[in-house]
Structures are given as C-alpha cells and as structure tokens.
Design a protein around this motif. Structure first.
Motif, PDB file in Angstrom:
ATOM      1  N   ALA A 197      18.469  -4.438   0.308  1.00 41.28           N
ATOM      2  CA  ALA A 197      16.714  -3.953   0.350  1.00 41.28           C
ATOM      3  C   ALA A 197      16.996  -2.741   0.380  1.00 41.28           C
ATOM      4  N   ALA A 198      17.388  -1.707   1.077  1.00 40.01           N
ATOM      5  CA  ALA A 198      17.591  -0.238   1.334  1.00 40.01           C
ATOM      6  C   ALA A 198      17.522   0.337  -0.151  1.00 40.01           C
ATOM      7  N   ARG A 199      18.374  -0.249  -1.138  1.00 30.15           N
ATOM      8  CA  ARG A 199      18.942   0.433  -2.574  1.00 30.15           C
ATOM      9  C   ARG A 199      17.752  -0.576  -3.333  1.00 30.15           C
ATOM     10  N   GLN A 200      16.911  -1.559  -3.214  1.00 33.31           N
ATOM     11  CA  GLN A 200      16.140  -2.288  -4.081  1.00 33.31           C
ATOM     12  C   GLN A 200      15.224  -2.727  -4.204  1.00 33.31           C
ATOM     13  N   ALA A 201      14.591  -3.067  -3.416  1.00 28.52           N
ATOM     14  CA  ALA A 201      13.249  -3.578  -2.214  1.00 28.52           C
ATOM     15  C   ALA A 201      12.136  -2.348  -2.879  1.00 28.52           C
ATOM     16  N   ASP A 202      11.031  -3.251  -3.003  1.00 29.51           N
ATOM     17  CA  ASP A 202       9.710  -1.801  -2.888  1.00 29.51           C
ATOM     18  C   ASP A 202       8.760  -2.599  -1.452  1.00 29.51           C
ATOM     19  N   VAL A 203       9.286  -3.746  -1.573  1.00 25.55           N
ATOM     20  CA  VAL A 203       8.827  -4.005   0.371  1.00 25.55           C
ATOM     21  C   VAL A 203       9.745  -5.354   0.699  1.00 25.55           C
ATOM     22  N   TYR A 204      10.027  -4.288   2.299  1.00 27.49           N
ATOM     23  CA  TYR A 204      10.817  -4.394   2.841  1.00 27.49           C
ATOM     24  C   TYR A 204      10.088  -6.020   3.836  1.00 27.49           C
ATOM     25  N   LEU A 205      10.792  -6.791   3.509  1.00 26.40           N
ATOM     26  CA  LEU A 205      10.169  -8.201   4.708  1.00 26.40           C
ATOM     27  C   LEU A 205      10.541  -8.845   6.393  1.00 26.40           C
ATOM     28  N   ALA A 206      10.140  -8.883   7.255  1.00 24.27           N
ATOM     29  CA  ALA A 206      10.521  -9.544   8.582  1.00 24.27           C
ATOM     30  C   ALA A 206      10.022 -10.506   8.030  1.00 24.27           C
ATOM     31  N   TRP A 207      10.140 -11.432   9.827  1.00 28.51           N
ATOM     32  CA  TRP A 207       9.584 -12.611  10.125  1.00 28.51           C
ATOM     33  C   TRP A 207       9.071 -12.405  11.408  1.00 28.51           C
ATOM     34  N   GLY A 208       8.278 -12.607  12.164  1.00 23.69           N
ATOM     35  CA  GLY A 208       7.035 -12.476  12.802  1.00 23.69           C
ATOM     36  C   GLY A 208       8.393 -11.612  14.222  1.00 23.69           C
ATOM     37  N   GLU A 209       8.246 -11.178  15.030  1.00 22.11           N
ATOM     38  CA  GLU A 209       9.585 -10.646  16.217  1.00 22.11           C
ATOM     39  C   GLU A 209       8.214  -9.949  17.053  1.00 22.11           C
ATOM     40  N   PRO A 210       8.815 -10.385  18.810  1.00 19.12           N
ATOM     41  CA  PRO A 210       7.581  -9.134  19.092  1.00 19.12           C
ATOM     42  C   PRO A 210       8.284  -7.943  18.361  1.00 19.12           C
ATOM     43  N   PRO A 211       6.515  -7.830  18.733  1.00 18.92           N
ATOM     44  CA  PRO A 211       6.097  -5.447  17.648  1.00 18.92           C
ATOM     45  C   PRO A 211       8.044  -4.675  18.410  1.00 18.92           C
ATOM     46  N   ALA A 212       8.063  -4.565  19.347  1.00 22.01           N
ATOM     47  CA  ALA A 212       9.446  -3.842  19.878  1.00 22.01           C
ATOM     48  C   ALA A 212      10.738  -3.868  19.116  1.00 22.01           C
ATOM     49  N   GLY A 322      -4.768 -17.218  19.791  1.00 22.33           N
ATOM     50  CA  GLY A 322      -5.417 -16.055  20.605  1.00 22.33           C
ATOM     51  C   GLY A 322      -6.671 -16.638  19.998  1.00 22.33           C
ATOM     52  N   SER A 323      -8.107 -15.269  20.086  1.00 26.04           N
ATOM     53  CA  SER A 323      -9.516 -15.038  19.852  1.00 26.04           C
ATOM     54  C   SER A 323      -9.114 -15.002  18.824  1.00 26.04           C
ATOM     55  N   HIS A 324     -10.427 -14.385  17.690  1.00 31.63           N
ATOM     56  CA  HIS A 324      -9.759 -13.571  16.326  1.00 31.63           C
ATOM     57  C   HIS A 324      -9.994 -12.816  16.534  1.00 31.63           C
ATOM     58  N   ALA A 325     -10.524 -11.941  17.963  1.00 32.40           N
ATOM     59  CA  ALA A 325     -10.391 -10.709  18.496  1.00 32.40           C
ATOM     60  C   ALA A 325      -9.069  -9.933  18.710  1.00 32.40           C
ATOM     61  N   GLU A 326      -8.198 -10.988  19.434  1.00 30.59           N
ATOM     62  CA  GLU A 326      -7.223 -10.929  19.732  1.00 30.59           C
ATOM     63  C   GLU A 326      -5.824 -11.046  18.983  1.00 30.59           C
ATOM     64  N   VAL A 327      -6.218 -11.811  17.588  1.00 23.59           N
ATOM     65  CA  VAL A 327      -5.215 -11.701  16.415  1.00 23.59           C
ATOM     66  C   VAL A 327      -5.748 -11.061  15.620  1.00 23.59           C
ATOM     67  N   ALA A 328      -6.045 -10.264  15.535  1.00 26.84           N
ATOM     68  CA  ALA A 328      -6.658  -9.072  14.627  1.00 26.84           C
ATOM     69  C   ALA A 328      -6.450  -8.100  15.435  1.00 26.84           C
ATOM     70  N   ASP A 329      -6.138  -7.799  16.931  1.00 29.16           N
ATOM     71  CA  ASP A 329      -5.755  -6.798  18.186  1.00 29.16           C
ATOM     72  C   ASP A 329      -4.042  -6.923  17.605  1.00 29.16           C
ATOM     73  N   ARG A 330      -3.042  -8.260  17.528  1.00 24.04           N
ATOM     74  CA  ARG A 330      -1.243  -8.205  17.208  1.00 24.04           C
ATOM     75  C   ARG A 330      -0.946  -7.500  15.965  1.00 24.04           C
ATOM     76  N   ILE A 331      -2.091  -8.451  14.720  1.00 26.13           N
ATOM     77  CA  ILE A 331      -1.735  -7.344  13.371  1.00 26.13           C
ATOM     78  C   ILE A 331      -2.052  -6.209  13.540  1.00 26.13           C
ATOM     79  N   GLU A 332      -3.110  -5.235  14.221  1.00 29.67           N
ATOM     80  CA  GLU A 332      -3.665  -3.923  14.217  1.00 29.67           C
ATOM     81  C   GLU A 332      -2.605  -2.955  14.763  1.00 29.67           C
ATOM     82  N   GLU A 333      -1.648  -3.973  15.799  1.00 33.02           N
ATOM     83  CA  GLU A 333      -0.918  -3.338  16.577  1.00 33.02           C
ATOM     84  C   GLU A 333       0.234  -3.523  15.023  1.00 33.02           C
TER      85      GLU A 333
END
Length: 375
Positions: A197-212, A322-333
């Motif tokens: 991926a480091a050599r050839q990708a444009d966008v590196y994708l991860a599955w949803g793990e905790p932010p840390a 979560g609520s719309h605001a909570e989901v938005a918070d996580r995406i912003e995180e």
C-alpha cells in the motif's frame, strides 16, 4: 481536507437482519422471507437513493458469493448520473493490462465515475477456487507488480514494458482519453500489505477499529509511505446505526443481536479460523470477549463502536451506534486522526442510507466537515 462519505451496494443481497459477507452470507438468516435479492431493480433503487442523498460513491464487494462488481456497477452507472462506483476486484485473477482496459472503458461509459478497490484476498479456500495457490506474502508482491503495471500502461511513458516475478508485459498502451486511471483504494493489515500500500495505493483503507488502534496504523503507514517518497490519503470501512436518540440506536443493535442464533455465530466463527487475513483476525479479536462469554456489554469496544456485526459477518465487523450527534462526533474523531473517506453501510441499505444522510451527515454538514460533492 473535508470528509468524503460513501455508501455500500449489497450485491450479495440485503435484509433487516445482518447479511454476512462470504459463502454463508444469506443462507443462515433467521427470516429468509425478508431477504432482498440483489437485483438490478433493488440495487438500482439503493444507488439512486445514495446519489440523491449526497453520497459520493458506493462500494461493491468481490467474491464468488456476490455478483460480479464490474458488470453490476456498469449496469447501475446507466441509471445514475453523478454517483461514483468503488469497484472491488482481486488483482491476481486477470491481467493488469486487461484491468486497465476495463477501467478505461468504464470511465468512458460512466463519464469518469470509477474508483478502484484492490482486494488481494485472505481466504485460501476462495483463492484456490480461482486457481491461485500463492502464499500470503507472495500475493501482496504480485499485487504490487499488478498496480505498477496498471499505472505504467496508462501513464505518460507509453508503450510500457515490465519484467517482474509475476508479470512480463511488452509494449502495452491503454489510453484513458480525457480521463485518468481512477484512484486506487487499498486495504490490508499485514506487514506485506502495508508495504504494498505504501508503494502503490492512493487511499489506504482500514476496517473500523477503536481510534487508538487506528492512530497507530495511520502513523505507521505515513512513515512507510514517506520512505517511498509518497503520501497517502486514508479511509475507513464501518457499518452505522444512526438514530434520533442514542436509546433508539442501541435498541436496533439489540434487535439485530437477538436475531442471531448461537449456532450461526459458532458456524461463522469456525469459518474464520482458517483465514490468512490479519485484518480479519483483528476484527475477530474485537468481539471474542462476547463470543466466549456472551456479555453483550463487551461488544461496545470503544464509545459508540459496536462489534456485533463481526459475529456473523466477515470483513468489516464494527458499527457506529448512537444518536446522530454521537455518530457525527465519532466520525469527527476519526477525521481528526487523518481519515478522509468513510465507507458506510447498514442493513437494510436503502433505509439506513436515509437514516444516516438525514441525521449524522446533516450534523456533519452543519459543522462544515462534508466535502462539497456530498452537500
């Protein structure tokens, strides 16, 4: 950068229950009468709704358990006008020159609405169905060569020749006309995958793990890309249950969980045992505490991040709940960590596309975070 929001096309079928990704995807649903077949009519409805709601693109899966992504998305490109298609395909099964040719044709037919999702493959059983007997790291080496050829045959210096371990290409020339080779989305959690991926990708994708954990992955990928003189964009694949209230969202998660039998969980988890995918192993680890003890509270592996999907679904196994605001918070995180592309899904995909777009996405738009194409 702004957030790019994408949706998912369930080309293996849809339901009000969790439909898995893999050989067992629809066969063990508790209410098979609710199963929505992956017809052009139904998925066309999903695609047109995604376009109307402002999603930038839709991802299609790849495998013998779903419809062919190239053919199906080409058909759906004719019933949409702006929506892009993130076509997943396995690079070892066709010539990279042919793949570039298909991509060029798709760009012309769709008006430049193709994105590419490279899936090297982590299930040795499925790989052997296609006659592929390479080992895990060898598959990623082949993928790296494949992408080098795709870039070369459509690049500025053509005709292009290549001599590698897996491909011998002579004087190839694929013209994209007024379009370009689409951006390449690429995932993989093993060291071999990360190097490719480091050599050839444009966008590196991860599955949803905790932010840390995501922060660690992104830091490592930035270092690897910098060593190659490159920079990567980043994306994440998540399910989503976004509701007016947090209680309503978690009630839906509980409903989904109640519909899953212990027998189905056991059968699906046994099928994961032979995977070579490090990403799948990491997903399985997130819900192992529940699978071993049945404590539902342990499925929330991080605030608003629920691992229930992974009990019966391969690949992306977590959802923002979560609520719309909570989901938005996580995406912003996640966005603050460097994630720009969010590839989301929810079952059924038609209804959940509306829940998210009219709820959490509207909240993100108020915060000025969405890309203009999704406004």
């Amino acid at each position: 950068m702004s957030i790019h929001v994408h949706w998912y096309l369930p080309t293996n079928g849809d339901s009000r229950d969790i439909v898995g990704a893999g050989d067992r995807s629809p066969s063990t649903l508790p209410a098979i009468g609710d199963f929505r077949a992956p017809t052009v009519d139904y998925l066309g409805q999903v695609a047109r709704s995604a376009e109307q709601l402002g999603y930038e693109a839709v991802l299609t899966p790849t495998g013998t358990w779903c419809e062919d992504a190239w053919v199906f998305t080409a058909a759906l490109s004719q019933v949409t006008s702006r929506l892009k298609f993130l076509v997943a395909f396995r690079p070892g099964f066709i010539s990279p020159t042919l793949a570039a040719h298909q991509a060029a044709t798709f760009q012309r037919v769709s008006g430049g609405r193709l994105l590419l999702n490279i899936v090297t493959g982590g299930d040795p059983v499925e790989q052997r169905r296609f006659g592929d007997h390479l080992g895990h790291d060898q598959r990623y080496q082949r993928t790296e060569e494949f992408l080098a050829v795709m870039r070369g045959v459509s690049g500025a210096l053509r005709p292009f020749s290549f001599s590698g371990e897996h491909y011998q290409i002579e004087n190839a020339d694929i013209g994209f006309g007024c379009y370009a080779l689409p951006p390449i989305f690429f995932g993989g959690a093993s060291p071999a995958a990360e190097r490719a991926a480091a050599r050839q990708a444009d966008v590196y994708l991860a599955w949803g793990e905790p932010p840390a954990l995501i922060a660690e992955r992104l830091a490592r990928m930035r270092e690897l890309a910098a060593e190659e003189g490159r920079a990567l964009a980043f994306g994440i694949r998540l399910h989503v249950l976004s509701r007016d209230t947090s209680a309503a969202a978690w009630a839906e998660a509980d409903r989904l969980l109640m519909r899953i039998t212990p027998e189905r969980i056991r059968a699906v988890q046994e099928s994961f045992a032979g995977t070579e995918s490090v990403g799948q192993q990491r997903m399985t680890a997130l819900h192992s505490a529940f699978a071993n003890g049945g404590d539902r509270s342990r499925l929330e592996v991080s605030p608003n991040l629920w691992a229930g999907y992974g009990l019966v679904r391969g690949g992306a196994g977590t959802a923002l709940v979560g609520s719309h605001a909570e989901v938005a918070d996580r995406i912003e995180e996640y966005h603050a960590l460097g994630i720009d592309h969010f590839i989301l899904s929810g079952q059924p995909h038609l209804e959940e596309a509306y829940y998210f777009a009219e709820g959490a996405a509207a909240e993100l738009r108020k915060r000025g975070l969405l890309a203009a194409s999704a406004a």
